[in-house]
Write a protein that holds these residues in place. Structure first.
Motif, PDB file in Angstrom:
ATOM      1  N   PRO A 265       0.826  -1.216   0.000  1.00 55.61           N
ATOM      2  CA  PRO A 265       0.000   0.000   0.000  1.00 55.61           C
ATOM      3  C   PRO A 265       0.853   1.257   0.000  1.00 55.61           C
ATOM      4  O   PRO A 265       2.066   1.226   0.211  1.00 55.61           O
ATOM      5  CB  PRO A 265      -0.790  -0.128   1.305  1.00 55.61           C
ATOM      6  CG  PRO A 265       0.169  -0.848   2.217  1.00 55.61           C
ATOM      7  CD  PRO A 265       0.944  -1.809   1.344  1.00 55.61           C
ATOM      8  N   SER A 266       0.187   2.378  -0.197  1.00 56.36           N
ATOM      9  CA  SER A 266       0.857   3.671  -0.091  1.00 56.36           C
ATOM     10  C   SER A 266       1.086   4.000   1.372  1.00 56.36           C
ATOM     11  O   SER A 266       0.503   3.388   2.279  1.00 56.36           O
ATOM     12  CB  SER A 266       0.006   4.768  -0.738  1.00 56.36           C
ATOM     13  OG  SER A 266      -1.231   4.908  -0.038  1.00 56.36           O
ATOM     14  N   SER A 267       1.962   4.982   1.605  1.00 60.55           N
ATOM     15  CA  SER A 267       2.231   5.450   2.958  1.00 60.55           C
ATOM     16  C   SER A 267       1.474   6.752   3.172  1.00 60.55           C
ATOM     17  O   SER A 267       1.857   7.793   2.637  1.00 60.55           O
ATOM     18  CB  SER A 267       3.735   5.664   3.148  1.00 60.55           C
ATOM     19  OG  SER A 267       4.010   6.159   4.436  1.00 60.55           O
ATOM     20  N   PRO A 268       0.359   6.740   3.908  1.00 59.88           N
ATOM     21  CA  PRO A 268      -0.444   7.956   4.069  1.00 59.88           C
ATOM     22  C   PRO A 268       0.342   9.069   4.744  1.00 59.88           C
ATOM     23  O   PRO A 268       1.132   8.829   5.659  1.00 59.88           O
ATOM     24  CB  PRO A 268      -1.607   7.486   4.953  1.00 59.88           C
ATOM     25  CG  PRO A 268      -1.638   6.002   4.818  1.00 59.88           C
ATOM     26  CD  PRO A 268      -0.215   5.592   4.624  1.00 59.88           C
ATOM     27  N   LYS A 274      -6.524   7.742   3.427  1.00 61.30           N
ATOM     28  CA  LYS A 274      -6.689   6.306   3.278  1.00 61.30           C
ATOM     29  C   LYS A 274      -5.622   5.758   2.336  1.00 61.30           C
ATOM     30  O   LYS A 274      -5.395   6.310   1.260  1.00 61.30           O
ATOM     31  CB  LYS A 274      -8.086   5.995   2.716  1.00 61.30           C
ATOM     32  CG  LYS A 274      -8.391   4.505   2.614  1.00 61.30           C
ATOM     33  CD  LYS A 274      -9.791   4.287   2.080  1.00 61.30           C
ATOM     34  CE  LYS A 274     -10.106   2.797   1.957  1.00 61.30           C
ATOM     35  NZ  LYS A 274     -11.472   2.560   1.419  1.00 61.30           N
ATOM     36  N   PRO A 275      -4.928   4.681   2.720  1.00 62.07           N
ATOM     37  CA  PRO A 275      -3.904   4.133   1.822  1.00 62.07           C
ATOM     38  C   PRO A 275      -4.538   3.558   0.559  1.00 62.07           C
ATOM     39  O   PRO A 275      -5.681   3.093   0.566  1.00 62.07           O
ATOM     40  CB  PRO A 275      -3.248   3.038   2.664  1.00 62.07           C
ATOM     41  CG  PRO A 275      -4.269   2.667   3.694  1.00 62.07           C
ATOM     42  CD  PRO A 275      -5.033   3.921   3.979  1.00 62.07           C
ATOM     43  N   SER A 396       5.808  -0.054   2.456  1.00 63.29           N
ATOM     44  CA  SER A 396       4.844   0.894   1.914  1.00 63.29           C
ATOM     45  C   SER A 396       5.598   1.775   0.934  1.00 63.29           C
ATOM     46  O   SER A 396       6.831   1.755   0.887  1.00 63.29           O
ATOM     47  CB  SER A 396       4.202   1.736   3.025  1.00 63.29           C
ATOM     48  OG  SER A 396       5.179   2.553   3.664  1.00 63.29           O
ATOM     49  N   GLU A 398       5.775   5.712  -1.311  1.00 68.60           N
ATOM     50  CA  GLU A 398       5.390   7.118  -1.371  1.00 68.60           C
ATOM     51  C   GLU A 398       5.935   7.727  -2.661  1.00 68.60           C
ATOM     52  O   GLU A 398       7.135   7.642  -2.935  1.00 68.60           O
ATOM     53  CB  GLU A 398       5.943   7.887  -0.170  1.00 68.60           C
ATOM     54  CG  GLU A 398       5.648   9.382  -0.208  1.00 68.60           C
ATOM     55  CD  GLU A 398       6.340  10.139   0.908  1.00 68.60           C
ATOM     56  OE1 GLU A 398       7.154   9.505   1.620  1.00 68.60           O
ATOM     57  OE2 GLU A 398       6.093  11.342   1.056  1.00 68.60           O
TER      58      GLU A 398
END
Length: 501
Positions: A265-268, A274-275, A396, A398
């Motif tokens: 997932p993305s790094s919020p 929300k990721p 994660s 970014e």
């Protein structure tokens, strides 16, 4: 399958007695259809049918060998050839429709409803069975060591029987990056990992179910129903490409953790954010401020791991942290190009000036437990031998920045997007990256060197080579092949294939 018959202990001239002895010594066992390739241990063929091998990769297995003094100074090397009927280039961009004009009359052929395989048309009109086998062969003897079925559902691999075109239902990736595991993705989104020594299943995950659990607003599929697996040169990360069912002009990159099979997932940036999992090519091109100009489809072209340059000399700087350089492009689909006589071939066309490099930073997410007892055995799971036991390490990502792919001289030259290959420099050094591609005219080889994929300019030095310089009788440049190399080595030889009269 019939078990091997034991040889008779005595010789006889009686034909009848010999026949009876044969029947008594032969045993058989039943095998259900869905067990084929899984439970049939007496393997005699690789199971690649009439089409044969389209993908082959050599996996080296090196183990320390102790000498008489107990030192592991010698290396015992062995290898396995991994073969399958999947695409020859598992990470290459898929192309558009194929038009066949072999029906006579000299007129334009009817465009078929399926999509052309990456390496061209193969006549499989007599091979009606599904061909989803991946096999491992001994590199010395050629013996088939194991065979597995890479597809999760039954069905034919031939999508258009009228024209006999072979469309593979899975993709295979085996490389030095992931030397112990062979990965496959079938057209339903089932991602699997197989032990390269014995073919045992080690990983089984439904990609689309995982994505939908995070993003319930979109339903995803593979572009052109052809899965792709992108070798990132990172031992824990593989890339794949999906597209929303309602937005076929915008591909998305999904990064997969090879240890768990889970999407990364993305790094919020905040607790409220929300990721997300899928990195949209359109959003990445917008970040790099590259407009679509005459092209209208956003494509994920390639991705590579660039070792970390965040050298702060602290323990948080792990060896597998770093950056991913993602290459994205605007493209047009189904553009006709030069092709052998009596055929019309359409490809995806782009240019370097319509591409961008995106810098994606990797972050480690570490879960730890209480300090272990002093008597606990040491292992690679210990962050510090006496303080912390790591329960798991995940990742994660970014998106940091984007830059246009600036190439002087050949930047605006139309090229075949599926032909693009990267050559990674020593130790994944972004300063020594090169890219090759075939021009849309199929009569020029394009080369860009000295690329810094994560720098502010993202450019390189470009030059072109005419077809006559490669071979005096070629009419079409067909494919570019880049050999696998071990980590830390450099590519010294490339293979360019062409078609003559």
């Amino acid at each position: 399958k019939a078990a091997p018959m034991a040889k008779p202990a005595v010789a006889t001239s009686s034909r009848l007695f010999g026949t009876v002895l044969f029947l008594l010594c032969t045993s058989t066992c039943a095998l259900f259809a869905d067990e084929a390739g899984i439970n049939d241990f007496v393997i005699r063929t690789a199971g690649h049918g009439q089409v044969g091998v389209r993908y082959a990769s050599l996996i080296e297995h090196s183990t320390p060998k102790s000498n008489d003094e107990g030192d592991n100074t010698n290396i015992d090397s062995s290898g396995v050839w991994v073969t399958s009927q999947s695409n020859e280039f598992p990470g290459a961009v898929s192309d558009g429709n194929f038009a066949d004009t072999t029906g006579g009359g000299g007129g334009g052929g009817e465009v078929t409803s399926n999509f052309e395989p990456i390496i061209g048309k193969i006549n499989t009109s007599n091979d009606e069975e599904s061909s989803c086998s991946i096999a491992g062969r001994n590199v010395t003897s050629g013996e088939v060591l194991w065979r597995v079925n890479a597809c999760s559902s039954s069905g034919s691999s031939i999508a258009n029987t009228k024209h006999g075109e072979f469309t593979p239902r899975h993709v295979t990736l085996a490389s030095s990056t992931y030397s112990k595991v062979v990965y496959s993705m079938d057209n339903t989104g089932v991602f699997r990992g197989w032990n390269s020594n014995d073919g045992m299943l080690q990983l089984d995950m439904d990609l689309f179910q995982q994505i939908n659990d995070v993003d319930e607003t979109e339903k995803y599929q593979f572009p052109h129903d052809l899965p792709r697996l992108l070798d990132t040169s990172h031992p824990r990360i593989i890339g794949t490409v999906v597209v929303a069912e309602e937005g076929g002009d915008d591909e998305s990159l999904v990064l997969l953790d090879t240890k768990t099979g889970q999407p990364i997932p993305s790094s919020p940036s905040s607790k409220e954010e929300k990721p997300f999992i899928a990195l949209s090519a359109k959003s990445l091109l917008a970040k790099a401020k590259v407009s679509k100009k005459k092209y209208d489809t956003a494509r994920i072209v390639d991705v590579m791991f660039v070792k970390g340059d965040d050298t702060n000399n602290d323990s948080s700087n792990k060896k597998h942290q770093g950056h991913l350089a993602v290459l994205v492009a605007w493209s047009s689909l189904n553009q006709e190009i030069a092709a052998p006589k009596n055929t019309q071939v359409t490809k995806s066309i782009s240019s370097f000036s319509s591409m961008a490099w995106i810098d994606v930073k990797l972050k480690e997410v570490i879960q730890t437990s209480e300090p272990p007892e002093a008597s606990a055995p040491k292992s690679e799971d210990y962050d510090d031998w006496s303080t912390t036991l790591i329960k798991s390490i995940s990742y994660s990502h970014e998106v940091v920045k984007g830059a246009p792919f600036n190439v002087d001289g050949i930047g605006s030259t139309p090229l075949l997007l599926s032909s693009l290959r990267k050559v990674v420099g020593e130790n994944n050094n972004s300063n020594s990256l090169s890219v090759l591609a075939i021009a849309a005219t199929t009569s020029q080889l394009l080369l860009v060197t000295n690329i810094n994929a994560v720098s502010g300019n993202g450019g390189g030095v470009g030059r072109s080579y005419e077809i006559d310089m490669l071979h005096p009788y070629w009419r079409i440049i067909d494919t570019i092949s880049v050999p696998q190399v071990e980590d830390g080595n450099t590519v010294t030889t490339l293979t360019i294939a062409g078609v003559d009269d």
